[in-house]
Design an enzyme around this catalytic site. Structure first.
Site, PDB file in Angstrom:
ATOM      1  N   GLY A  89       0.776  -1.235   0.000  1.00 35.07           N
ATOM      2  CA  GLY A  89       0.000   0.000   0.000  1.00 35.07           C
ATOM      3  C   GLY A  89       0.807   1.284   0.000  1.00 35.07           C
ATOM      4  O   GLY A  89       0.244   2.373   0.137  1.00 35.07           O
ATOM      5  N   LEU A  90       2.135   1.175  -0.169  1.00 32.59           N
ATOM      6  CA  LEU A  90       2.959   2.393  -0.094  1.00 32.59           C
ATOM      7  C   LEU A  90       3.393   2.898  -1.470  1.00 32.59           C
ATOM      8  O   LEU A  90       4.295   3.727  -1.574  1.00 32.59           O
ATOM      9  CB  LEU A  90       4.181   2.146   0.809  1.00 32.59           C
ATOM     10  CG  LEU A  90       3.859   1.755   2.257  1.00 32.59           C
ATOM     11  CD1 LEU A  90       5.132   1.549   3.063  1.00 32.59           C
ATOM     12  CD2 LEU A  90       2.981   2.814   2.948  1.00 32.59           C
ATOM     13  N   GLY A  91       2.763   2.387  -2.511  1.00 35.37           N
ATOM     14  CA  GLY A  91       3.015   2.950  -3.839  1.00 35.37           C
ATOM     15  C   GLY A  91       4.306   2.488  -4.478  1.00 35.37           C
ATOM     16  O   GLY A  91       4.845   3.176  -5.360  1.00 35.37           O
ATOM     17  N   SER A  93       5.006   0.055  -6.643  1.00 39.19           N
ATOM     18  CA  SER A  93       5.020  -0.193  -8.096  1.00 39.19           C
ATOM     19  C   SER A  93       4.888   1.111  -8.880  1.00 39.19           C
ATOM     20  O   SER A  93       5.521   1.282  -9.923  1.00 39.19           O
ATOM     21  CB  SER A  93       3.963  -1.220  -8.507  1.00 39.19           C
ATOM     22  OG  SER A  93       2.714  -0.624  -8.581  1.00 39.19           O
ATOM     23  N   ASP A 136      -1.495   7.070  -7.240  1.00 40.44           N
ATOM     24  CA  ASP A 136      -0.149   6.611  -6.865  1.00 40.44           C
ATOM     25  C   ASP A 136       0.908   7.171  -7.819  1.00 40.44           C
ATOM     26  O   ASP A 136       1.966   7.645  -7.391  1.00 40.44           O
ATOM     27  CB  ASP A 136      -0.070   5.073  -6.880  1.00 40.44           C
ATOM     28  CG  ASP A 136      -0.847   4.436  -5.742  1.00 40.44           C
ATOM     29  OD1 ASP A 136      -1.642   5.142  -5.093  1.00 40.44           O
ATOM     30  OD2 ASP A 136      -0.670   3.224  -5.510  1.00 40.44           O
TER      31      ASP A 136
HETATM   32  C1  MEV Z   1      -4.082   2.404  -3.975  1.00 37.33           C
HETATM   33  O1  MEV Z   1      -2.910   3.038  -3.486  1.00 37.33           O
HETATM   34  C2  MEV Z   1      -5.255   3.318  -3.855  1.00 37.33           C
HETATM   35  C3  MEV Z   1      -6.577   2.732  -4.348  1.00 37.33           C
HETATM   36  O2  MEV Z   1      -7.542   3.763  -4.131  1.00 37.33           O
HETATM   37  C4  MEV Z   1      -6.519   2.365  -5.813  1.00 37.33           C
HETATM   38  C5  MEV Z   1      -6.380   3.569  -6.739  1.00 37.33           C
HETATM   39  O3  MEV Z   1      -6.742   4.664  -6.356  1.00 37.33           O
HETATM   40  O4  MEV Z   1      -5.930   3.365  -7.873  1.00 37.33           O
HETATM   41  C6  MEV Z   1      -6.997   1.512  -3.558  1.00 37.33           C
END
Ligand code: MEV
Length: 303
Positions: A89-91, A93, A136
């Site tokens: 979840g920290l971006g 990729s 992201d």
């Molecule tokens: C992912 O970092 C964030 C989400 O909202 C997906 C997106 O916005 O593309 C889950």
């Protein structure tokens, strides 16, 4: 041989993940964990890492997009190194896509074409994100902090918060699967989902007011409200709930998922003088990182 190097930051979403896919605003900040990409021209066409061809990867897709647009016919060899833990979840990729696309732009155009890099990185993200909002890649590109909305893009807003405590639950997951899970929820609960979208927008408005006054108690409460919505969407997990409980019991103002959830990372809003206590409470189970916010975006590095 000519070498080019670029780096881009990871990110935390402070408020609004998932809802941002449905064109609602989200508050986002770059963090001081970065991905670095070194690149050289390679004789054979294609994208290569240590002599092996890279395909169906966000970085290769982004680079192929750039070479397609610029007519660069040689290949590229990459070395990727990153401080950002992957798939939590920290971006990670997105920052690799952005930095890789920047090296492709540097090799083929001798400069970083921001618009081209942006479009290429979004192409790359489609591989992992299913239906990316673009948040992201945007924050990896521009850095700093602010508000992002799919239809209107990114607006820098000074986020007075300097640091945030990140807790990595260690459970990796696929962003695309989480985004699909939310889509299923939306299709099965249309009316409720619309109400949740409204509620999220209200949380974001209140969060901006709270940021203005640096009202940490209010911000903490808003984070928990945001987390309740994410839990209802089905993107929380046992580990996330446990991390949040440990942080709150140890004195955090608030905590929530950051990114797609389903595992991944939690962010905790904490007072500087409580950081040690809270980190200690979490560290028996989880890895924690005290991270600086509003880090600089895409950068060409000296070779
Ligand atoms: C992912 O970092 C964030 C989400 O909202 C997906 C997106 O916005 O593309 C889950």
């Amino acid at each position: 041989m000519e070498k080019v190097v670029a780096s881009a930051p990871g990110k935390v979403i402070l408020f609004g993940e998932h809802f941002v896919v449905y064109d609602r605003p989200a508050i986002v900040s770059a963090i001081n964990l970065r991905a670095y990409v070194e690149a050289w021209k390679y004789d054979e066409p294609g994208v290569w890492i240590r002599g092996r061809r890279l395909s169906n990867h966000p970085a290769s897709r982004a680079i192929e997009y750039i070479f397609g647009k610029t007519g660069f016919t040689s290949g590229i060899s990459l070395k990727i190194s990153s401080d950002i833990p992957a798939s939590v979840g920290l971006g990670s990729s997105a920052s690799i896509s952005v930095a890789s696309a920047a090296t492709a732009s540097l090799l083929s155009l001798k400069k970083i074409d921001i618009e081209l890099v942006k479009a290429a990185a979004v192409e790359g993200e489609k591989i992992v994100h299913f239906n990316p909002s673009g948040i992201d890649t945007t924050i990896a590109l521009y850095g700093g902090g602010g508000v992002y909305r799919k239809s209107s893009g990114f607006m820098h807003v000074d986020i007075p918060l300097k640091k945030i405590l990140i807790v990595n639950t260690g459970r990796i997951r696929k962003t695309g699967e989480m985004v699909k899970r939310v889509k299923d929820f939306m299709e099965q609960n249309k009316e409720r989902f619309n109400m949740m979208l409204e509620k999220e927008e209200e949380i974001i408005r209140d969060a901006f007011d709270a940021f203005k006054n640096m009202d940490l108690e209010k911000l903490g409460k808003l984070m928990l409200e945001n987390q309740n919505l994410l839990r209802e969407l089905g993107v929380s997990s046992m580990e996330i709930d446990e991390a949040i409980k440990l942080a709150l019991d140890a004195g955090a103002y608030g905590a929530k998922i950051t990114g797609a959830g389903g595992g991944g990372c939690v962010i905790c809003l904490v007072d500087e003088d409580k950081i040690e206590r809270i980190s200690k409470a979490l560290s028996s189970k989880f890895k924690t990182y005290l991270t600086e916010l509003s880090a600089v975006g895409l950068k060409e590095e000296k070779t």
